[in-house]
Design a protein around this motif. Structure first.
Motif: not given
Length: 430
Positions: A54-63
């Motif tokens: 989840w951390n990786a998804v949020i970081r990569k998406s720049e949300l």
């Protein structure tokens, strides 16, 4: 190039599996991005701590970046490159602001569960875990998400637990005039009598590798947890040491039954400073904010005090109750709010910088109780209410305000012990 039937089939399956796995990963990524896009900044920050994926998804998406800089634009602030580098600090500020608003004005849900078979009056919260005890022959470590008892630590039959502290690897307990250590795997060790005995101990705090014991004779005794020896004895007060706080700068802060707070360096055996209050009532509880360098104390007659450790000067004092204050605490990174509890059973939220009482909370005893049972505990649920400024506490039934003997603060929550079998968690939400 030709392939046999089995070889070609295997290679095809491998390529298909790889492509399928990639498609599934991207599908999961896209779905999570859609879900996360509905969250606010605070909840999104909490999601980054759930797991690595989840951390990786949020970081990569720049949300997070998008929401954070939108907040800054909405508040009229610029978003220069230098400010972008401070996003992590800015997000922490947002989280602390939300925490403060929740404690000050949010709705209150109170969850109560049976933690012990007899009354206990102490609790400590760290790393999402809660340790309870003192009064029972066992300490229990709880998950605050599931109310599951993760581990139990038993007290020797020949000793009584007076106080305790813990970190990620061990629990340190004060057993009258002895020190006990319990590792997280359940192994117990009591210091040998020739090294571990001292005059009656009243309180303990632990910061690796030292445990500091506040004693009835006015001394603070420093024990090395690895060599299991008493490394220093520091004369802090003329009267009993009633409470302690430790700083990462290796300072010992101690409160006295005579009404003063003394400060010493862990590396020396001398008191280096004293903070004085305007009344002689005993100091019953003490905490230190490492971010603001402020020291807070509560007394036996309902006063709270604040000193700045950098100047050694008093910033404010206020009497918030006519009765003894047993406990005060704040979230580590919070420079704005302070939770205080005592014998009158009112959970108060104070402004750290001024001493102003921002809110007075208690149990709503008139609304019906709801309850749930999960696989770990039976949870009784009630609502909390906030008292108006002109409300007289003494006229409120004691069922709404059982004495708070100890409290500990987490993000948007406060856990309280009441010298009973039950522990309460106060959840604050906007």
């Amino acid at each position: 190039m030709e392939h046999g039937p089995s070889g070609g089939s295997t290679a095809m399956r491998r390529r298909s599996s790889v492509r399928g796995g990639t498609r599934m990963e991207w599908l999961e990524h896209d779905i999570l991005c859609i879900i996360f896009s509905f969250l606010d900044v605070f909840d999104l920050v909490r999601c980054t701590a759930v797991c690595k994926s989840w951390n990786a998804v949020i970081r990569k998406s720049e949300l997070l970046q998008v929401l954070y800089f939108k907040l800054r634009r909405d508040s009229g602030e610029s978003t220069s490159s230098g400010q972008r580098k401070s996003m992590e600090f800015g997000l922490q500020e947002v989280a602390m602001k939300y925490h403060r608003l929740c404690l000050q004005r949010g709705r209150i849900d109170i969850h109560r569960w049976k933690a012990h078979s007899v009354g206990v009056d102490q609790c400590r919260m760290k790393m999402g875990l809660l340790l309870t005890g003192v009064g029972d022959k066992v300490m229990r470590l709880w998950s605050l998400d599931s109310y599951k008892c993760e581990e139990e630590y038993y007290i020797p039959d020949t000793a009584s637990l007076v106080d305790f502290d813990f970190d990620e690897s061990k629990i340190v307990g004060l057993l009258g005039s002895r020190v006990g250590i319990w590792t997280r795997n359940g192994k117990r060790s009591i210091f040998p009598s020739r090294e571990g005995t001292f005059s009656k101990g009243l309180c303990v705090r632990y910061i690796d590798p030292d445990a500091v014991i506040g004693c009835e004779d006015g001394t603070a005794r420093v024990f090395d947890m690895y060599s299991r020896t008493c490394s220093r004895i520091i004369k802090m007060h003329a009267g009993p040491v009633t409470c302690l706080a430790l700083s990462e700068e290796e300072l010992i802060l101690s409160g006295s039954s005579l009404g003063s707070v003394s400060i010493s360096d862990l590396a020396s055996d001398q008191r280096v400073a004293r903070l004085r209050s305007t009344d002689s009532a005993g100091i019953r509880t003490l905490c230190f904010n490492p971010c603001s360098h402020l020291v807070f104390a509560g007394t036996a007659v309902g006063y709270t005090y604040c000193w700045d450790l950098r100047t050694m000067k008093s910033l404010w004092e206020t009497r918030i109750s006519s009765n003894v204050l047993y406990s005060l605490s704040h979230l580590r990174s919070d420079n704005s709010t302070l939770a205080v509890g005592g014998i009158d059973g009112v959970l108060r939220v104070l402004n750290q910088n001024t001493g102003e009482v921002l809110s007075r909370c208690l149990i709503d005893d008139e609304r019906p109780i709801s309850s749930t049972r999960n696989m770990h505990a039976f949870i009784e649920k009630k609502k909390g209410i906030r008292l108006p400024e002109d409300a007289e506490v003494d006229r409120i039934p004691r069922t709404c305000r059982p004495p708070i003997t100890c409290l500990s603060v987490g993000m948007k929550k406060v856990v309280t012990a009441h010298n009973s079998k039950y522990i309460r968690m106060w959840k604050f939400n906007m």
